[in-house]
Design a protein around this motif. Structure first.
Motif, PDB file in Angstrom:
ATOM      1  N   PRO A 114     -21.902 -37.407  12.221  1.00  0.00           N
ATOM      2  CA  PRO A 114     -21.333 -36.054  12.269  1.00  0.00           C
ATOM      3  C   PRO A 114     -19.905 -36.040  11.739  1.00  0.00           C
ATOM      4  CG  PRO A 114     -21.461 -36.988  14.478  1.00  0.00           C
ATOM      5  CD  PRO A 114     -22.179 -37.932  13.567  1.00  0.00           C
ATOM      6  N   GLN A 115     -19.579 -34.993  11.002  1.00  0.00           N
ATOM      7  CA  GLN A 115     -18.257 -34.877  10.391  1.00  0.00           C
ATOM      8  C   GLN A 115     -17.382 -33.935  11.214  1.00  0.00           C
ATOM      9  OE1 GLN A 115     -17.501 -36.757   7.249  1.00  0.00           O
ATOM     10  NE2 GLN A 115     -19.172 -37.655   8.435  1.00  0.00           N
ATOM     11  N   TYR A 116     -16.330 -34.494  11.810  1.00  0.00           N
ATOM     12  CA  TYR A 116     -15.403 -33.690  12.599  1.00  0.00           C
ATOM     13  C   TYR A 116     -14.428 -33.009  11.632  1.00  0.00           C
ATOM     14  CZ  TYR A 116     -16.943 -36.015  16.937  1.00  0.00           C
ATOM     15  OH  TYR A 116     -17.679 -36.465  18.011  1.00  0.00           O
ATOM     16  N   ALA A 117     -14.950 -32.036  10.902  1.00  0.00           N
ATOM     17  CA  ALA A 117     -14.210 -31.415   9.813  1.00  0.00           C
ATOM     18  C   ALA A 117     -13.181 -30.406  10.323  1.00  0.00           C
ATOM     19  CB  ALA A 117     -15.181 -30.731   8.854  1.00  0.00           C
ATOM     20  N   LEU A 118     -12.313 -29.968   9.417  1.00  0.00           N
ATOM     21  CA  LEU A 118     -11.366 -28.902   9.755  1.00  0.00           C
ATOM     22  C   LEU A 118     -12.137 -27.705  10.290  1.00  0.00           C
ATOM     23  CD1 LEU A 118      -9.095 -29.193   6.592  1.00  0.00           C
ATOM     24  CD2 LEU A 118      -8.422 -29.779   8.934  1.00  0.00           C
ATOM     25  N   GLY A 119     -11.695 -27.170  11.398  1.00  0.00           N
ATOM     26  CA  GLY A 119     -12.409 -26.077  12.049  1.00  0.00           C
ATOM     27  C   GLY A 119     -13.407 -26.541  13.096  1.00  0.00           C
ATOM     28  N   TYR A 120     -13.506 -27.864  13.305  1.00  0.00           N
ATOM     29  CA  TYR A 120     -14.482 -28.402  14.253  1.00  0.00           C
ATOM     30  C   TYR A 120     -14.197 -27.942  15.677  1.00  0.00           C
ATOM     31  CZ  TYR A 120     -18.103 -31.791  15.545  1.00  0.00           C
ATOM     32  OH  TYR A 120     -19.261 -32.379  15.970  1.00  0.00           O
ATOM     33  N   GLY A 121     -12.920 -27.853  16.017  1.00  0.00           N
ATOM     34  CA  GLY A 121     -12.550 -27.402  17.360  1.00  0.00           C
ATOM     35  C   GLY A 121     -13.051 -25.996  17.633  1.00  0.00           C
ATOM     36  N   LYS A 122     -13.007 -25.124  16.631  1.00  0.00           N
ATOM     37  CA  LYS A 122     -13.495 -23.757  16.793  1.00  0.00           C
ATOM     38  C   LYS A 122     -15.011 -23.746  16.995  1.00  0.00           C
ATOM     39  CE  LYS A 122      -9.796 -21.608  14.085  1.00  0.00           C
ATOM     40  NZ  LYS A 122      -9.455 -20.834  12.861  1.00  0.00           N
ATOM     41  N   ILE A 123     -15.723 -24.638  16.295  1.00  0.00           N
ATOM     42  CA  ILE A 123     -17.175 -24.736  16.464  1.00  0.00           C
ATOM     43  C   ILE A 123     -17.501 -25.129  17.902  1.00  0.00           C
ATOM     44  CG2 ILE A 123     -19.235 -26.047  15.818  1.00  0.00           C
ATOM     45  CD1 ILE A 123     -18.101 -26.264  12.998  1.00  0.00           C
ATOM     46  N   ALA A 155     -11.066 -37.997   4.057  1.00  0.00           N
ATOM     47  CA  ALA A 155      -9.872 -37.853   4.893  1.00  0.00           C
ATOM     48  C   ALA A 155      -9.211 -36.497   4.716  1.00  0.00           C
ATOM     49  CB  ALA A 155      -8.870 -38.963   4.581  1.00  0.00           C
ATOM     50  N   ALA A 156      -9.374 -35.882   3.541  1.00  0.00           N
ATOM     51  CA  ALA A 156      -8.768 -34.577   3.288  1.00  0.00           C
ATOM     52  C   ALA A 156      -9.551 -33.450   3.948  1.00  0.00           C
ATOM     53  CB  ALA A 156      -8.672 -34.324   1.785  1.00  0.00           C
ATOM     54  N   ALA A 157     -10.771 -33.725   4.406  1.00  0.00           N
ATOM     55  CA  ALA A 157     -11.621 -32.691   4.995  1.00  0.00           C
ATOM     56  C   ALA A 157     -11.772 -32.813   6.505  1.00  0.00           C
ATOM     57  CB  ALA A 157     -13.006 -32.729   4.350  1.00  0.00           C
ATOM     58  N   LEU A 158     -11.421 -33.962   7.073  1.00  0.00           N
ATOM     59  CA  LEU A 158     -11.610 -34.175   8.509  1.00  0.00           C
ATOM     60  C   LEU A 158     -10.375 -33.754   9.295  1.00  0.00           C
ATOM     61  CD1 LEU A 158     -13.542 -37.556   8.808  1.00  0.00           C
ATOM     62  CD2 LEU A 158     -14.417 -35.235   8.615  1.00  0.00           C
ATOM     63  N   SER A 159     -10.618 -33.221  10.481  1.00  0.00           N
ATOM     64  CA  SER A 159      -9.559 -32.712  11.346  1.00  0.00           C
ATOM     65  C   SER A 159      -8.889 -33.844  12.115  1.00  0.00           C
ATOM     66  CB  SER A 159     -10.152 -31.699  12.336  1.00  0.00           C
ATOM     67  OG  SER A 159      -9.249 -31.416  13.375  1.00  0.00           O
ATOM     68  N   LEU A 160      -7.585 -33.964  11.984  1.00  0.00           N
ATOM     69  CA  LEU A 160      -6.849 -35.001  12.717  1.00  0.00           C
ATOM     70  C   LEU A 160      -7.003 -34.865  14.222  1.00  0.00           C
ATOM     71  CD1 LEU A 160      -3.938 -35.891  14.205  1.00  0.00           C
ATOM     72  CD2 LEU A 160      -5.006 -37.445  12.579  1.00  0.00           C
ATOM     73  N   PRO A 161      -6.779 -33.682  14.828  1.00  0.00           N
ATOM     74  CA  PRO A 161      -6.893 -33.594  16.293  1.00  0.00           C
ATOM     75  C   PRO A 161      -8.306 -33.822  16.815  1.00  0.00           C
ATOM     76  CG  PRO A 161      -6.504 -31.428  15.339  1.00  0.00           C
ATOM     77  CD  PRO A 161      -6.278 -32.428  14.253  1.00  0.00           C
ATOM     78  N   GLU A 162      -9.336 -33.556  16.005  1.00  0.00           N
ATOM     79  CA  GLU A 162     -10.703 -33.741  16.465  1.00  0.00           C
ATOM     80  C   GLU A 162     -11.219 -35.145  16.167  1.00  0.00           C
ATOM     81  OE1 GLU A 162     -12.261 -31.616  18.329  1.00  0.00           O
ATOM     82  OE2 GLU A 162     -10.684 -30.103  18.153  1.00  0.00           O
ATOM     83  N   GLN A 191     -23.736 -25.544  12.323  1.00  0.00           N
ATOM     84  CA  GLN A 191     -22.586 -25.646  11.427  1.00  0.00           C
ATOM     85  C   GLN A 191     -22.041 -27.070  11.320  1.00  0.00           C
ATOM     86  OE1 GLN A 191     -19.506 -22.541  11.946  1.00  0.00           O
ATOM     87  NE2 GLN A 191     -20.964 -21.516  13.286  1.00  0.00           N
ATOM     88  N   ILE A 192     -22.519 -27.966  12.175  1.00  0.00           N
ATOM     89  CA  ILE A 192     -22.014 -29.343  12.174  1.00  0.00           C
ATOM     90  C   ILE A 192     -22.681 -30.128  11.055  1.00  0.00           C
ATOM     91  CG2 ILE A 192     -21.849 -31.470  13.509  1.00  0.00           C
ATOM     92  CD1 ILE A 192     -21.762 -29.718  16.039  1.00  0.00           C
ATOM     93  N   ASP A 193     -21.859 -30.624  10.151  1.00  0.00           N
ATOM     94  CA  ASP A 193     -22.344 -31.368   8.991  1.00  0.00           C
ATOM     95  C   ASP A 193     -22.489 -32.848   9.339  1.00  0.00           C
ATOM     96  OD1 ASP A 193     -23.019 -31.988   6.325  1.00  0.00           O
ATOM     97  OD2 ASP A 193     -20.925 -32.421   5.831  1.00  0.00           O
ATOM     98  N   TYR A 194     -23.459 -33.492   8.702  1.00  0.00           N
ATOM     99  CA  TYR A 194     -23.668 -34.926   8.872  1.00  0.00           C
ATOM    100  C   TYR A 194     -23.596 -35.622   7.515  1.00  0.00           C
ATOM    101  CZ  TYR A 194     -25.204 -34.756  13.772  1.00  0.00           C
ATOM    102  OH  TYR A 194     -25.254 -34.612  15.136  1.00  0.00           O
ATOM    103  N   ALA A 195     -22.914 -36.744   7.480  1.00  0.00           N
ATOM    104  CA  ALA A 195     -22.833 -37.525   6.242  1.00  0.00           C
ATOM    105  C   ALA A 195     -24.063 -38.417   6.119  1.00  0.00           C
ATOM    106  CB  ALA A 195     -21.575 -38.392   6.247  1.00  0.00           C
ATOM    107  N   PRO A 196     -24.645 -38.492   4.927  1.00  0.00           N
ATOM    108  CA  PRO A 196     -25.758 -39.425   4.710  1.00  0.00           C
ATOM    109  C   PRO A 196     -25.235 -40.827   4.420  1.00  0.00           C
ATOM    110  CG  PRO A 196     -25.344 -38.204   2.705  1.00  0.00           C
ATOM    111  CD  PRO A 196     -24.345 -37.699   3.723  1.00  0.00           C
ATOM    112  N   VAL A 197     -25.969 -41.836   4.854  1.00  0.00           N
ATOM    113  CA  VAL A 197     -25.535 -43.220   4.640  1.00  0.00           C
ATOM    114  C   VAL A 197     -26.757 -44.083   4.316  1.00  0.00           C
ATOM    115  CG1 VAL A 197     -24.521 -45.280   5.704  1.00  0.00           C
ATOM    116  CG2 VAL A 197     -23.526 -43.036   6.165  1.00  0.00           C
TER     117      VAL A 197
END
Length: 441
Positions: free
Chosen positions: A394-403, A167-174, A285-291
């Motif tokens: 896919p992780q909608y991380a901070l900076g995702y909008g710029k990507i 939660a600390a790494a994901l972008s709220l608006p994205e 640049q788009i990161d994916y979480a493993p599960v």
């Protein structure tokens, strides 16, 4: 060289949605899919005893487009609604399993928050601190609105359960645009929720299909026809050729006017690396979480009732799994075995990437120990199925909008190349369908 007006690369949910809509519009097309079936990560094993989902376990009524898709496929009668027990959701709090409040009124009585946490939550209706920066993480957003306890007890496990993320790494608006929109309309989320309850839908409802989620793709294969589905064909390269695209596979060469690329971001990045390097760089640049998805059964003679949707595990509880769904409680008609509870546990995520690389025997031992301890079981649960997804969500991380903005600019000179998939517009099934529908218009 095979010439075709519309070419869809990828037969997952986005690609299948696009294909069904192109068919409905009477357009010429074909779908290229490297696997032997449609569906991508959505995969179901249906046995007389149980239904095992290896991707999503259900979908919600976030948008209407997924129901329209089912209607196009003649599957509206296949919708399966959840049991009343599905309303009950749980978290772990200081080692105890506690039911989450079903709505704001239950905040006053819930054990999920301390008295101090409840007071801080309710204060949000009167005052919300202003944002300190342009982009905010999900955790920072919840801390600002409701305080640390709500952020750590509710937002953190919710993000782990949905995104397998931090939660600390994901972008709220994205990642949660509806939250950002709600704040824009009314600075207080509590006041916004109260105003919306009179007109908006109730809490999102989950649905399954009577033959499992993969039945959507089985029906799609029938409707689309074998001649339009090129299964088991691997795309190797995409080459823009003026007003058209040349697509090279391990079996054929294609020329198309309109290209729909619906593979995961990392696959699309590889396909565009030579011809559209800027777009490829953005996608990479788009990161994916493993599960890791683990299906288990627990005898009903055990004391824990498993009546509810499932349990989320806050990271501060230091558990080695992300959460557990109680599948046979939510959709009991999919489980013929009446002697056992059927559960799905998820492990890995961005905080425990190493688990996906572990030996299967080690994962089985970890999950089994966690389940037995969480629910105080007298016997060891039986692990029935296990599947690793090295790049799952896919992780909608901070900076995702710029990507995404960089990606859009890189593709601006090729307007007939359209991307779709759960890395754009939302990771859920309904939002993936809605975005895919949009690119066909």
């Amino acid at each position: 060289m095979i010439q075709i007006d519309n070419l869809v690369i990828g037969g997952g949910l986005a690609g299948t949605t696009i294909a069904v809509h192109l068919l409905n519009q009477g357009k010429e097309f074909c779908v290229l899919e490297s696997a032997s079936r449609l569906g991508g990560k959505i995969d179901t094993l249906l046995t007389p005893e149980a239904c095992f989902e290896f991707g999503p376990n259900s979908f919600t009524n976030q948008t209407d487009d997924i129901f329209d898709l089912l209607e196009m496929l003649g599957m509206k009668e296949d919708l399966l609604e959840p049991s009343t027990a599905a309303h009950f959701r749980y978290i772990l709090k200081k080692g105890k399993i506690i039911r989450l409040p079903a709505g704001p009124p239950e905040i006053l009585s819930t054990q999920a928050l301390s008295l101090r946490g409840k007071i801080r939550f309710l204060k949000e209706a009167l005052y919300v601190p202003a944002k300190m920066k342009d982009e905010e993480s999900i955790r920072d957003f919840f801390v600002r609105h409701f305080g640390l306890e709500v952020a750590d007890s509710f937002a953190d496990p919710f993000v782990s359960g949905i995104y397998a993320g931090d939660a600390a790494a994901l972008s709220l608006p994205e990642a949660m645009p509806t939250m950002a929109e709600a704040e824009a309309k009314s600075s207080s989320l509590i006041r916004h929720l109260i105003s919306q309850r009179k007109t908006a839908k109730a809490v999102p409802k989950s649905y399954e299909l009577k033959q499992g989620l993969a039945s959507l793709f089985q029906k799609a294969e029938e409707k689309l026809g074998k001649e339009r589905l090129h299964l088991g064909e691997q795309v190797q390269e995409i080459l823009p050729q003026g007003q058209t695209f040349q697509v090279l596979t391990d079996q054929n060469e294609y020329e198309t006017k309109n290209l729909y690329l619906t593979t995961p971001a990392y696959v699309s990045a590889a396909l565009l690396k030579k011809s559209l390097p800027d777009a490829s760089q953005a996608l990479s640049q788009i990161d994916y979480a493993p599960v890791v998805t683990v299906h288990l059964k627990v005898p009903k003679k055990e004391n824990y009732p498993f009546e509810g949707f499932g349990i989320l595990l806050p990271s501060m509880e230091k558990r080695r799994i992300l959460g557990v769904l109680w599948n046979s409680s939510v959709f009991p008609s999919l489980f013929g075995d009446q002697e056992n509870h059927y559960l799905t546990a998820y492990a890995g995520g961005v905080r425990r990437r190493d688990l996906v690389e572990a030996e299967e025997s080690q994962i089985r031992a970890i999950v089994s120990e966690e389940i037995q301890d969480l629910f105080t079981l007298s016997s060891t649960p039986s692990i029935l199925q296990l599947r690793k997804h090295s790049k799952a969500i896919p992780q909608y991380a901070l900076g995702y909008g710029k990507i995404l903005k960089t990606l859009q600019q890189a593709l601006s000179q090729t307007p007939t190349l359209k991307l779709a998939g759960n890395f754009i517009g939302g990771i859920s099934m309904p939002k993936t369908v809605t975005y895919a529908v949009g690119v066909t218009k």
